[in-house]
Design a protein around this motif. Structure first.
Motif, PDB file in Angstrom:
ATOM      1  N   ARG A 108       0.849  -1.190   0.000  1.00 23.33           N
ATOM      2  CA  ARG A 108       0.000   0.000   0.000  1.00 23.33           C
ATOM      3  C   ARG A 108       0.885   1.241   0.000  1.00 23.33           C
ATOM      4  NH1 ARG A 108      -4.322   1.826   4.722  1.00 23.33           N
ATOM      5  NH2 ARG A 108      -5.056   3.731   3.672  1.00 23.33           N
ATOM      6  N   LEU A 109       0.657   2.128  -0.938  1.00 21.90           N
ATOM      7  CA  LEU A 109       1.460   3.338  -1.059  1.00 21.90           C
ATOM      8  C   LEU A 109       0.653   4.529  -0.555  1.00 21.90           C
ATOM      9  CD1 LEU A 109       2.993   2.692  -4.603  1.00 21.90           C
ATOM     10  CD2 LEU A 109       3.858   2.011  -2.362  1.00 21.90           C
ATOM     11  N   ARG A 110       1.104   5.100   0.515  1.00 25.00           N
ATOM     12  CA  ARG A 110       0.371   6.205   1.113  1.00 25.00           C
ATOM     13  C   ARG A 110       0.969   7.539   0.689  1.00 25.00           C
ATOM     14  NH1 ARG A 110       2.214   6.857   7.466  1.00 25.00           N
ATOM     15  NH2 ARG A 110       4.450   7.033   7.100  1.00 25.00           N
ATOM     16  N   SER A 111       0.191   8.588   0.874  1.00 23.53           N
ATOM     17  CA  SER A 111       0.661   9.937   0.564  1.00 23.53           C
ATOM     18  C   SER A 111       1.651  10.392   1.640  1.00 23.53           C
ATOM     19  CB  SER A 111      -0.539  10.889   0.494  1.00 23.53           C
ATOM     20  OG  SER A 111      -0.114  12.210   0.275  1.00 23.53           O
ATOM     21  N   ILE A 112       2.685  11.107   1.210  1.00 20.64           N
ATOM     22  CA  ILE A 112       3.690  11.617   2.144  1.00 20.64           C
ATOM     23  C   ILE A 112       3.398  13.091   2.414  1.00 20.64           C
ATOM     24  CG2 ILE A 112       6.141  12.049   2.535  1.00 20.64           C
ATOM     25  CD1 ILE A 112       6.764   9.734   0.666  1.00 20.64           C
ATOM     26  N   GLN A 113       3.057  13.399   3.646  1.00 23.84           N
ATOM     27  CA  GLN A 113       2.801  14.778   4.072  1.00 23.84           C
ATOM     28  C   GLN A 113       3.961  15.249   4.932  1.00 23.84           C
ATOM     29  OE1 GLN A 113       0.252  16.379   2.772  1.00 23.84           O
ATOM     30  NE2 GLN A 113      -0.557  14.518   1.785  1.00 23.84           N
ATOM     31  N   LEU A 114       4.865  15.987   4.321  1.00 22.47           N
ATOM     32  CA  LEU A 114       6.086  16.377   5.032  1.00 22.47           C
ATOM     33  C   LEU A 114       5.805  17.312   6.204  1.00 22.47           C
ATOM     34  CD1 LEU A 114       8.459  16.943   1.975  1.00 22.47           C
ATOM     35  CD2 LEU A 114       8.369  14.968   3.506  1.00 22.47           C
ATOM     36  N   ASP A 115       4.677  18.016   6.171  1.00 20.64           N
ATOM     37  CA  ASP A 115       4.361  18.960   7.250  1.00 20.64           C
ATOM     38  C   ASP A 115       3.783  18.270   8.479  1.00 20.64           C
ATOM     39  OD1 ASP A 115       5.170  21.002   5.588  1.00 20.64           O
ATOM     40  OD2 ASP A 115       3.156  21.362   4.795  1.00 20.64           O
ATOM     41  N   ASN A 116       3.462  16.985   8.369  1.00 18.13           N
ATOM     42  CA  ASN A 116       2.797  16.285   9.476  1.00 18.13           C
ATOM     43  C   ASN A 116       3.592  15.071   9.936  1.00 18.13           C
ATOM     44  OD1 ASN A 116       0.568  18.084   9.250  1.00 18.13           O
ATOM     45  ND2 ASN A 116      -0.271  16.836   7.591  1.00 18.13           N
ATOM     46  N   LEU A 117       4.918  15.208   9.989  1.00 18.58           N
ATOM     47  CA  LEU A 117       5.753  14.065  10.353  1.00 18.58           C
ATOM     48  C   LEU A 117       6.203  14.094  11.806  1.00 18.58           C
ATOM     49  CD1 LEU A 117       8.046  13.700   7.203  1.00 18.58           C
ATOM     50  CD2 LEU A 117       6.085  12.299   7.848  1.00 18.58           C
ATOM     51  N   GLU A 118       5.874  15.154  12.548  1.00 22.96           N
ATOM     52  CA  GLU A 118       6.345  15.253  13.928  1.00 22.96           C
ATOM     53  C   GLU A 118       5.802  14.130  14.797  1.00 22.96           C
ATOM     54  OE1 GLU A 118       5.415  19.084  15.414  1.00 22.96           O
ATOM     55  OE2 GLU A 118       6.768  20.153  14.038  1.00 22.96           O
ATOM     56  N   ASP A 119       4.571  13.684  14.489  1.00 20.72           N
ATOM     57  CA  ASP A 119       3.944  12.636  15.295  1.00 20.72           C
ATOM     58  C   ASP A 119       4.161  11.245  14.703  1.00 20.72           C
ATOM     59  OD1 ASP A 119       2.950  14.613  16.994  1.00 20.72           O
ATOM     60  OD2 ASP A 119       1.129  14.865  15.793  1.00 20.72           O
ATOM     61  N   ASP A 120       4.915  11.154  13.605  1.00 15.35           N
ATOM     62  CA  ASP A 120       5.175   9.863  12.974  1.00 15.35           C
ATOM     63  C   ASP A 120       6.397   9.234  13.632  1.00 15.35           C
ATOM     64  OD1 ASP A 120       5.647   7.680  11.354  1.00 15.35           O
ATOM     65  OD2 ASP A 120       5.170   8.729   9.496  1.00 15.35           O
ATOM     66  N   THR A 121       6.144   8.289  14.531  1.00 19.71           N
ATOM     67  CA  THR A 121       7.238   7.686  15.296  1.00 19.71           C
ATOM     68  C   THR A 121       8.106   6.754  14.451  1.00 19.71           C
ATOM     69  OG1 THR A 121       5.740   5.896  15.984  1.00 19.71           O
ATOM     70  CG2 THR A 121       5.928   7.811  17.445  1.00 19.71           C
ATOM     71  N   GLU A 122       7.607   6.335  13.272  1.00 22.98           N
ATOM     72  CA  GLU A 122       8.373   5.430  12.428  1.00 22.98           C
ATOM     73  C   GLU A 122       9.314   6.161  11.475  1.00 22.98           C
ATOM     74  OE1 GLU A 122       5.687   2.908  10.365  1.00 22.98           O
ATOM     75  OE2 GLU A 122       5.055   1.808  12.158  1.00 22.98           O
ATOM     76  N   ALA A 123       9.098   7.455  11.282  1.00 24.58           N
ATOM     77  CA  ALA A 123       9.896   8.212  10.319  1.00 24.58           C
ATOM     78  C   ALA A 123      11.318   8.423  10.829  1.00 24.58           C
ATOM     79  CB  ALA A 123       9.229   9.558  10.046  1.00 24.58           C
ATOM     80  N   LEU A 124      12.297   7.993  10.026  1.00 26.47           N
ATOM     81  CA  LEU A 124      13.706   8.177  10.372  1.00 26.47           C
ATOM     82  C   LEU A 124      14.346   9.303   9.573  1.00 26.47           C
ATOM     83  CD1 LEU A 124      14.855   4.436  10.508  1.00 26.47           C
ATOM     84  CD2 LEU A 124      14.132   5.904  12.404  1.00 26.47           C
ATOM     85  N   GLN A 125      13.874   9.491   8.346  1.00 30.03           N
ATOM     86  CA  GLN A 125      14.433  10.523   7.478  1.00 30.03           C
ATOM     87  C   GLN A 125      13.383  10.883   6.436  1.00 30.03           C
ATOM     88  OE1 GLN A 125      18.121   9.374   5.683  1.00 30.03           O
ATOM     89  NE2 GLN A 125      18.492  11.339   4.702  1.00 30.03           N
ATOM     90  N   ALA A 126      13.258  12.182   6.128  1.00 28.73           N
ATOM     91  CA  ALA A 126      12.260  12.627   5.161  1.00 28.73           C
ATOM     92  C   ALA A 126      12.734  13.905   4.500  1.00 28.73           C
ATOM     93  CB  ALA A 126      10.905  12.841   5.832  1.00 28.73           C
ATOM     94  N   GLY A 127      12.200  14.177   3.332  1.00 30.40           N
ATOM     95  CA  GLY A 127      12.558  15.395   2.617  1.00 30.40           C
ATOM     96  C   GLY A 127      11.986  15.383   1.210  1.00 30.40           C
TER      97      GLY A 127
END
Length: 293
Positions: free
Chosen positions: A183-202
């Protein structure tokens, strides 16, 4: 070197599979003819197609598969030389690829391909990827499932021409047993503060250039994946992985496109959007234990 194998077999009523015209058949034997339309290509990895790890680049591996698909379609009489006078062309909409690892330079791979089905305006083409061994055997190192459509070059819309006689006998019918696409989800770079799984984004901006445009006068499909791994290359090409990629919208020379990326513990997800925020392409590269096919 290319080897084209189109095999025709006959199956007798008591379920023995024998090669036609090789084994004499009983007079009263009822036959069910099964057509196997599989094509095999032998390819050697040149130096210019590998990266610093000396293994083939992921987007180049995709390009190999698409070239094999094109050559096979040409040999079957359903390729671009046949479609272009009708003002049609082939486009890819989905690619699912599983690999144990990416092969090295000078190694030989064998790509086997066939059409699984033509239905609902889409054509499903499957692949198995083998590596030649020193003892002459072949080891399965990957498989892929691709979905294709026929595009009207004037309207830029998908058309259904699979009832045309050129497609008669083109379907092999074997279904590649592959795990369902991620499943490919949309990436919302402005809403990653609460994403505990995110290690790196840009995100990285790219403007479509002359060298990005192909025969169909739009951005080549392999370029999307090239920009993704250039934005963030974070998978081990010596270990099993899976690539799922969906092509959504055409891009043309001069268009601007942003590649968003999001890295988690065992995957990297990508989303490419245009100036209006519309998704053009999305993909996910995931770690797997083994190929599912």
């Amino acid at each position: 070197m290319q080897e084209n194998r189109a095999k025709v077999y006959a199956q007798v009523r008591f379920c023995c599979l024998i090669q036609k015209n090789v084994v004499p058949l009983p007079r009263k034997c009822k036959l069910k003819i099964i057509h196997y339309m599989k094509y095999t290509y032998h390819l050697t990895i040149p130096y210019q197609d590998v990266d610093a790890s000396r293994r083939i680049r992921l987007y180049t591996m995709e390009n190999y598969l698409l070239n094999v698909a094109g050559k096979t379609a040409d040999q079957m009489g359903i390729g671009i030389p046949t479609l272009l006078p009708m003002n049609y062309t082939w486009i890819i909409t989905h690619l699912n690829l599983e690999m144990l690892y990416l092969p090295k330079h000078n190694e030989e791979i064998i790509v086997e391909t066939w059409i699984e089905r033509n239905a609902h305006m889409l054509s499903v083409r499957d692949f198995r990827i083998y590596q030649s061994q020193q003892d002459g055997s072949q080891q399965l190192i990957g498989c892929a499932k691709t979905v294709w459509a026929v595009l009207d070059l004037t309207t830029r819309e998908i058309v259904n021409i699979f009832d045309h006689e050129m497609f008669d006998g083109s379907v092999d019918g074997e279904v590649l047993n592959m795990a369902r696409a991620a499943r490919l989800r949309s990436i919302q770079l402005d809403n990653l503060e609460d994403d505990t799984e995110a290690l790196q984004a840009g995100e990285v901006l790219h403007e479509i250039q002359y060298s990005d445009v192909d025969y169909n006068r739009h951005c080549n499909s392999c370029k999307y994946l090239e920009w993704m791994v250039n934005a963030l290359h974070a998978f081990d090409n010596q270990k099993p992985f899976r690539l799922d990629i969906n092509y959504v919208k055409e891009l043309y020379q001069g268009d601007k496109m942003w590649t968003r990326f999001l890295k988690t513990n065992n995957a990297v997800q990508y989303q490419q959007v245009d100036e209006n925020g519309t998704t053009c392409c999305s993909a996910k590269i995931s770690e797997i234990k083994n190929v599912s096919c």
